[in-house]
Enzyme design. Structure first.
Site, PDB file in Angstrom:
ATOM      1  CB  CYS A   1      -5.113  26.583 -37.756  1.00  0.00           C
ATOM      2  SG  CYS A   1      -4.286  27.958 -38.588  1.00  0.00           S
TER       3      CYS A   1
ATOM      4  CD  GLU B   1      -3.055  32.293 -37.935  1.00  0.00           C
ATOM      5  OE1 GLU B   1      -2.991  31.271 -38.650  1.00  0.00           O
ATOM      6  OE2 GLU B   1      -2.502  33.363 -38.223  1.00  0.00           O
TER       7      GLU B   1
END
Length: 483
Positions: free
Chosen positions: A286, A251
């Protein structure tokens, strides 16, 4: 004073034993950089190898335990974890910088992940029958082996538990590495979980990202790596893991666009959602909104209303109940965002609108505090539009038609999340089919409230598969059984 440090300070866990290191790094409170919250051990290559060996040995027996036994132990771990959550909230605020509200939510989600995992496992593990009149064929699953879990500093709690818990539940053993800037709370919590399992099932090594990461990537006994962090580090992991062909879940970074359509409702509720989408955890997420594209007809109204929302923000020490946005987590990120802001402000035609207020003027320079900012007059080619700024600053750009908006949104190497703001859900769905992102939200930009759900990023934002089962799929190998 070291007497005030958490008992986990300066230690690491191998095969059920906690060891102390003489090589240490201080963990600093980002809201008061004079305060040392604790220390983190700088493990050696030998320490890391021993942790992997312990995990490999423990895997032989743990992988053969029944689903019922694994689930029962995990439920016990959830009970123990819930007891210590309250006492760890302040520690998390002090080492991470989140507000009290954000910290409590993160820690409670860890309990939820731990408690719900066994229920998911029971249904998911069942054999899949693909038989027909010609042949009996079944799909079965088995644990993969030693799994390395590498966590980031921005949201270490949930992102760690969403990987460690399914890895252990599916019969794997774990070597976990926390980020050096925010390791203590997650280690405190994992200590309670690890104590419930046989020695070697969960191991914790700490220290240099390069040293620990390189060793975990190159060690032949490590069969899978689950990493959350920057795209550049992710690329390094891919290269280093290639020689032993490890299974990877990555990720990585994001540069999430939000597209405001001409019919978007800019009421108080939606503007608040947009503010939170940008500034949650001081923008250090993020999947936060990093770019906003607004139709020409709405542009001035949108900027005015977003600035008004940003004015509501109170920046200060997360321990204070009035604080709504805490500091940047560490010095390197603080310098990066400030320097990016300064360079952007020097561009022709650019206007940086800084809003919000300081909780305390006197202590402002004691921490890595930043007021939130909106950037207007910026071009698509600008550095602040191209980069993942990872801080409380967001560019707002106009567009003239849908085609332009889609092209601008997709004009990036990232593809993590995106959002479309319109009163027409069908139009939102049509746009979502063309936006290059792992998940697209309609009239919101948030997280998935159902913690079972996982959607990887596209392009350079990730490498994994979507799942309804909280990540269980990644940590196993499927095999066919036929006769």
């Amino acid at each position: 004073m070291k007497s005030n440090f958490p008992s986990i300070s300066g230690k690491y866990l191998i095969n059920g034993e906690w060891y102390e290191s003489k090589n240490l790094k201080e963990v600093i409170n980002p809201a008061d950089i004079k305060e040392v919250v604790g220390e983190i051990a700088l493990c050696s290559q030998n320490d890391i190898s021993q942790a992997v060996d312990a995990a490999a040995d423990a895997f032989k027996k743990w992988s053969q335990t029944s689903i019922e036994e694994r689930s029962n132990i995990m439920r016990q771990a959830a009970d123990k974890l819930e007891v210590i959550i309250k006492e760890n909230i302040s520690l998390f605020v002090r080492e991470n910088g989140k507000t009290l509200v954000e910290a409590k939510k993160d820690l409670m989600r860890c309990v939820e992940i731990t408690r719900k995992g066994p229920d998911l496992l029971k249904d998911w593990w069942k054999t899949i029958d693909l038989s027909d009149e010609h042949q009996k064929v079944q799909v079965r699953r088995r644990p993969r082996g030693v799994t390395a879990v590498i966590a980031p500093w921005n949201s270490p709690m949930v992102l760690t538990f969403k990987r460690v818990i399914p890895a252990v539940l599916t019969g794997n053993t774990v070597v976990f590495k926390p980020a050096t800037d925010c390791p203590l709370t997650i280690m405190n919590c994992l200590r309670e979980v690890a104590a419930c399992f046989p020695p070697g099932v969960i191991n914790i090594v700490t220290g240099s990202g390069r040293l620990v990461g390189d060793e975990l990537c190159s060690n032949k006994k490590v069969k899978a790596i689950a990493f959350v962090g920057s795209t550049e580090t992710g690329k390094t992991i891919i290269k280093n893991a290639a020689n032993t062909v490890k299974k990877l879940s990555l990720e990585l970074g994001g540069n999430d666009p939000a597209i405001i359509l001409p019919d978007a409702n800019l009421d108080k509720e939606n503007m608040q959602k947009l503010r939170l989408g940008v500034l949650r955890a001081s923008g250090q997420v993020c999947s936060a909104i990093k770019r906003i594209y607004v139709h020409n007809s709405k542009y001035d109204e949108f900027v005015t209303k977003l600035e008004k929302e940003f004015q509501r923000v109170i920046v200060g020490n997360g321990m204070h109940p009035d604080t709504t946005m805490g500091p940047i987590n560490n010095e390197a990120q603080f310098k990066f965002v400030n320097e990016l802001k300064e360079r952007t402000a020097q561009e022709d035609g650019v206007n940086v609108l800084t809003a919000g207020r300081k909780l305390n003027d006197e202590s402002w320079n004691d921490g890595y505090f930043m007021l939130p900012s909106i950037v207007t007059g910026v071009k698509q080619e600008s550095e602040i539009v191209r980069l993942e700024q990872f801080g409380p600053i967001v560019p707002v750009l106009p567009y003239s038609d849908i085609e332009e908006a889609i092209n601008l949104a997709n004009d990036t190497e990232f593809g993590l999340r995106a959002s479309v703001w319109t009163e027409d859900e069908n139009q939102a769905i049509q746009l979502a089919e063309r936006i290059e992102a792992g998940a697209i939200f309609h009239n919101n930009h948030t997280i998935f409230k159902d913690l079972r759900l996982d959607f990887p990023g596209l392009k350079e934002s990730g490498l994994s598969t979507e799942t309804f089962y909280g990540g269980l799929e990644f940590f196993t190998d499927s095999y066919g059984f036929a006769n």
